[in-house]
Design an enzyme around this catalytic site. Structure first.
Site, PDB file in Angstrom:
ATOM      1  N   GLU A 151      -8.937   5.943  -8.619  1.00  0.00           N
ATOM      2  CA  GLU A 151      -8.683   7.175  -7.885  1.00  0.00           C
ATOM      3  C   GLU A 151      -7.908   8.136  -8.773  1.00  0.00           C
ATOM      4  OE1 GLU A 151      -6.753   8.786  -3.646  1.00  0.00           O
ATOM      5  OE2 GLU A 151      -6.712   6.650  -4.135  1.00  0.00           O
ATOM      6  N   ASN A 174      -7.595   8.872  -0.774  1.00  0.00           N
ATOM      7  CA  ASN A 174      -7.188  10.123  -0.154  1.00  0.00           C
ATOM      8  C   ASN A 174      -7.576  11.334  -0.983  1.00  0.00           C
ATOM      9  OD1 ASN A 174      -6.057   8.474   1.775  1.00  0.00           O
ATOM     10  ND2 ASN A 174      -3.941   8.861   1.189  1.00  0.00           N
ATOM     11  N   ASN A 178     -13.194   8.827   3.437  1.00  0.00           N
ATOM     12  CA  ASN A 178     -12.153   7.825   3.233  1.00  0.00           C
ATOM     13  C   ASN A 178     -11.103   7.920   4.340  1.00  0.00           C
ATOM     14  OD1 ASN A 178     -10.439   5.937   1.419  1.00  0.00           O
ATOM     15  ND2 ASN A 178      -9.059   7.649   1.843  1.00  0.00           N
ATOM     16  N   GLU A 179     -10.825   6.793   4.972  1.00  0.00           N
ATOM     17  CA  GLU A 179      -9.731   6.672   5.947  1.00  0.00           C
ATOM     18  C   GLU A 179      -9.643   7.869   6.898  1.00  0.00           C
ATOM     19  OE1 GLU A 179      -6.061   5.735   3.921  1.00  0.00           O
ATOM     20  OE2 GLU A 179      -6.757   3.727   3.392  1.00  0.00           O
ATOM     21  N   TYR A 205      -3.224  -3.766   3.042  1.00  0.00           N
ATOM     22  CA  TYR A 205      -2.196  -3.985   2.022  1.00  0.00           C
ATOM     23  C   TYR A 205      -1.079  -4.819   2.636  1.00  0.00           C
ATOM     24  CZ  TYR A 205      -4.466  -0.078  -0.417  1.00  0.00           C
ATOM     25  OH  TYR A 205      -5.372   0.734  -1.043  1.00  0.00           O
ATOM     26  N   GLU A 223     -10.569  -1.430   0.009  1.00  0.00           N
ATOM     27  CA  GLU A 223      -9.187  -1.292  -0.459  1.00  0.00           C
ATOM     28  C   GLU A 223      -8.427  -2.522  -0.006  1.00  0.00           C
ATOM     29  OE1 GLU A 223      -6.874   2.278   0.022  1.00  0.00           O
ATOM     30  OE2 GLU A 223      -8.651   3.574  -0.073  1.00  0.00           O
ATOM     31  N   GLN A 253      -5.379  -0.536  -7.074  1.00  0.00           N
ATOM     32  CA  GLN A 253      -6.363   0.140  -7.908  1.00  0.00           C
ATOM     33  C   GLN A 253      -6.476  -0.601  -9.244  1.00  0.00           C
ATOM     34  OE1 GLN A 253      -5.787   4.423  -8.125  1.00  0.00           O
ATOM     35  NE2 GLN A 253      -5.280   4.548  -5.965  1.00  0.00           N
TER      36      GLN A 253
END
Length: 507
Positions: A27, A72, A172-173, A244, A292, A353
């Site tokens: 990213e 993001n 994304n999200e 996460y 992710e 990442q």
């Protein structure tokens, strides 16, 4: 010493080992791109400005796919900014990570990097500030062979052959209020369905990933998946999951047990997706893209972000550069076990990442690159897992945790490849203070020998690798591994991750 046992069912494999399980994520955030994979002035840089020392570590890591350019970041990204002559590319503000984007690394540089490393790209389209037309334009630029405005533009930028990107994320999200262009589930589902159907009109063989929840703790989790899939079920192939984990307030036992939450998350999304398919009377099964996942000390990042000045716009600032320890590596290894165990439905995954930003690889501008502790379980799993995932029934003592209740101290998965005669056992000991003797009944695999047994552990569970001491934590030979008549015995130190590679059929 604790004792545990394992029995493998070789007759009913779970699924094939998917190479896309070993994906990563690049990213435009912090130093992932700039001074991470791209640093033209670095002593190892090639003619494209790509760091060859980092490329060598990416090869060693075994990465198969990379999701790009966010995250993001993608929800405010204009892909056109990152193509064409570099001197003409605009400099923009990135609102997602409060930084300056120079656009000196863009789509074509990313594709060159992927080709050099034999990595499959996974492209994300901006459904935050943009939508249908921009997604179709990006698809035409990337995949159309030639003879149209945007495919010819790509050729004029030095890339006459199409990039042929097969897998695409539809934003994304989008469930997150922090996301630029955040939408409710129904609005996002309809927008994603519109984009998905049009993209498949342009290229019917695309694989499309619709946004699931940003995490199972989201208040809309479950209902979000159901609503979005009601709108998109016929047009998409995968739904995303993000997770996460971190150690909170010294609660090591709960941290080591976090993968039980990951297992439940996956099972819940599978159940929701299948329920929607049943209501729609659609026989297709939606697969899961866990695009992710990692250990991330998010609470620390949020505390730091709360005091950062709002007028400080910088190029590639040092953000969320978590330094990983032994316990973090054990949890990462356990998360890989969970992903493999669910290979019947999790067919793609991306560790977030790749470089510097919550990453297995760290770099210093103008200086070295080195492996974090979490590098090792990923690289060894990617290298050893092949063939089929097998069901491993584990019987083990439990450890009480504040967050997840009773958690078995041992977790494991086994893979077997009949084409090579190789098998691999991946196992963690979650006990905070007790070694475990594991007795694994592998007679169904007909193993003939232990090719290698490696364990990642340390007397200091918070030991980490640094630029000054990059090899403080590395996997070591586990000399306790012993095979006798198809039964494997191995001692697992507390807070450890282990891989045992086995030969079979005399190979």
């Amino acid at each position: 010493m604790l004792n545990a046992s394992l029995r493998v069912d070789a007759a009913t494999p779970v699924a094939l080992v998917h190479r896309r399980t070993f994906g990563s994520f690049v990213e435009h955030m912090g130093r992932c791109v700039y001074t991470g994979i791209h640093e033209p002035d670095h002593p190892t840089a090639d003619a494209d400005g790509l760091r060859r020392d980092v490329a060598a570590l990416v090869r060693e890591l075994g990465v198969t796919t990379v999701r790009y350019p966010g995250g993001n970041f993608v929800s405010g990204y204009r892909w056109e900014d990152g193509v064409g002559p570099k001197e003409q590319r605009p400099v923009r503000r990135d609102l997602a990570w409060h930084s300056i984007e120079t656009n000196q690394f863009g789509l074509n540089e990313f594709m060159t990097w992927c080709r050099n490393l034999d990595i499959e790209p996974m492209m994300a389209a901006n459904l935050g500030t943009r939508g249908l037309q921009e997604a179709l334009d990006l698809l035409e630029y990337c995949n159309h062979p030639g003879g149209t405005h945007l495919s010819d533009l790509r050729a004029s930028h030095g890339h006459p052959d199409p990039h042929d990107i097969r897998m695409w994320c539809l934003g994304n999200e989008m469930d997150g209020p922090w996301q630029i262009g955040h939408l409710d589930a129904r609005s996002y589902g309809r927008k994603a369905a519109q984009v998905a159907r049009a993209m498949k009109m342009a290229d019917r063989d695309l694989e499309l990933v619709v946004c699931g929840s940003s995490g199972s703790a989201m208040s809309t989790f479950g209902q979000w998946e159901a609503t979005v899939l009601e709108e998109t079920y016929d047009a998409v192939d995968h739904i995303s999951l993000h997770a996460y984990y971190e150690e909170h307030d010294g609660d090591l036992a709960s941290f080591l047990g976090a993968t039980t939450d990951m297992d439940h998350f996956i099972d819940s999304v599978v159940s929701t997706a299948d329920a929607v398919g049943a209501r729609l009377r659609d026989p297709k099964r939606i697969q899961l893209s866990f695009d992710e996942w990692n250990v991330w000390y998010l609470s620390r990042h949020q505390a730091e972000a709360a005091v950062q000045p709002t007028d400080d716009w910088r190029i590639a600032p040092r953000v969320i550069e978590d330094r990983y320890n032994v316990a973090d590596a054990v949890v990462v290894g356990n998360m890989l076990i969970s992903l493999l165990r669910h290979s019947d439905r999790v067919t793609a995954a991306s560790q977030a990442q790749l470089v510097n930003v919550i990453a297995p690889i760290m770099t210093e501008p103008g200086g070295p690159a080195w492996r974090q502790t979490v590098f090792h379980p990923f690289a060894l799993t990617a290298g050893s897992a092949s063939g089929h995932v097998l069901r491993a029934e584990v019987t083990a003592p439990v450890q009480e945790t504040d967050r997840y209740g009773e958690v078995p101290v041992v977790d494991s998965v086994v893979t077997s490849d009949p084409d090579t005669g190789r098998a691999a056992l991946f196992v963690v000991n979650r006990s905070t203070d007790q070694p475990v003797t594991l007795d694994a009944d592998l007679r169904g695999l007909a193993p003939t020998g232990v090719a290698r047994a490696l364990t990642l552990a340390n007397d200091d569970v918070y030991a980490a690798n640094t630029m000054e001491n990059p090899d403080r934590v590395t996997p070591r030979d586990n000399k306790s591994a012993h095979l006798d008549a198809g039964r494997l015995s191995v001692t697992l130190p507390p807070v450890s991750w282990t891989v045992v590679d086995l030969t079979a059929d005399g190979r």
